[in-house]
Design an enzyme around this catalytic site. Structure first.
Site: not given
Ligand SMILES: Nc1nc2c(ncn2[C@@H]2O[C@H](COP(=O)(O)OP(=O)(O)OP(=O)(O)O)[C@@H](O)[C@H]2O)c(=O)[nH]1
Ligand SMILES: [Mg+2]
Length: 135
Positions: A50, A113, A127
């Site tokens: 991440y 999630n 990854e």
């Molecule tokens: N609390 C909070 N958690 C967030 C938020 N945005 C992202 N996350 C968390 O950070 C993870 C990674 O964010 P992103 O990469 O933007 O979202 P994504 O691609 O749909 O999720 P991943 O598949 O896990 O990478 C998300 O799956 C959430 O668990 C936010 O605004 N608030």
């Molecule tokens: Mg993501």
């Protein structure tokens, strides 16, 4: 186009006994599981995975969450696998994940999630080598 992507059932999905249900959705859509393992991510691995979010306010909670228990990590292969996994997973924000998607049907929080899917070909390659370094 035949693609490989990295997907994972996150710790809440493993704890809730949803691995089978989630794998069924990927398989039903025609994606093939070509690598899979149950493992607990180290803090170092989670932070590398991440890294793009390292300056975000939710980063510490995200790292605590993803290292809180075993995850089910996998490589999936199929036509348009990268975007299909993200479509099946659903939107990131809990209030935007539509019913019919994994998050829409089962997730109750934006942080916790249930699932991850690589967001591009470059992310998928990065990854896969991070989570399956010796294979
Ligand atoms: N609390 C909070 N958690 C967030 C938020 N945005 C992202 N996350 C968390 O950070 C993870 C990674 O964010 P992103 O990469 O933007 O979202 P994504 O691609 O749909 O999720 P991943 O598949 O896990 O990478 C998300 O799956 C959430 O668990 C936010 O605004 N608030
Ligand atoms: Mg993501």
């Amino acid at each position: 186009m035949l693609e490989k992507t990295f997907a994972m059932v996150k710790p809440d999905g493993v704890k809730r006994g949803l691995v089978g249900t989630i794998l069924q959705r990927y398989e039903q859509k025609g994606l093939r599981i070509i690598k899979a393992k149950l493992m607990k991510a180290s803090k170092e691995l989670a932070e590398k995975h991440y890294h793009e979010h390292s300056s975000k306010p939710f980063f510490p909670d995200l790292i605590d969450y993803i290292t809180s228990g075993p995850v089910f990590a996998m490589v999936l292969e199929g036509d348009k696998a990268i975007s299909l996994v993200r479509l099946l997973n659903g939107a990131t924000k809990v209030e935007e994940a539509l019913p019919g998607s994994i998050r829409g049907d089962f997730a109750t929080s934006t942080t916790e999630n249930l699932v991850h899917g690589s967001d591009s070909a470059a992310s998928a390659e990065r990854e896969i080598s991070l989570w399956f370094p010796d294979e």
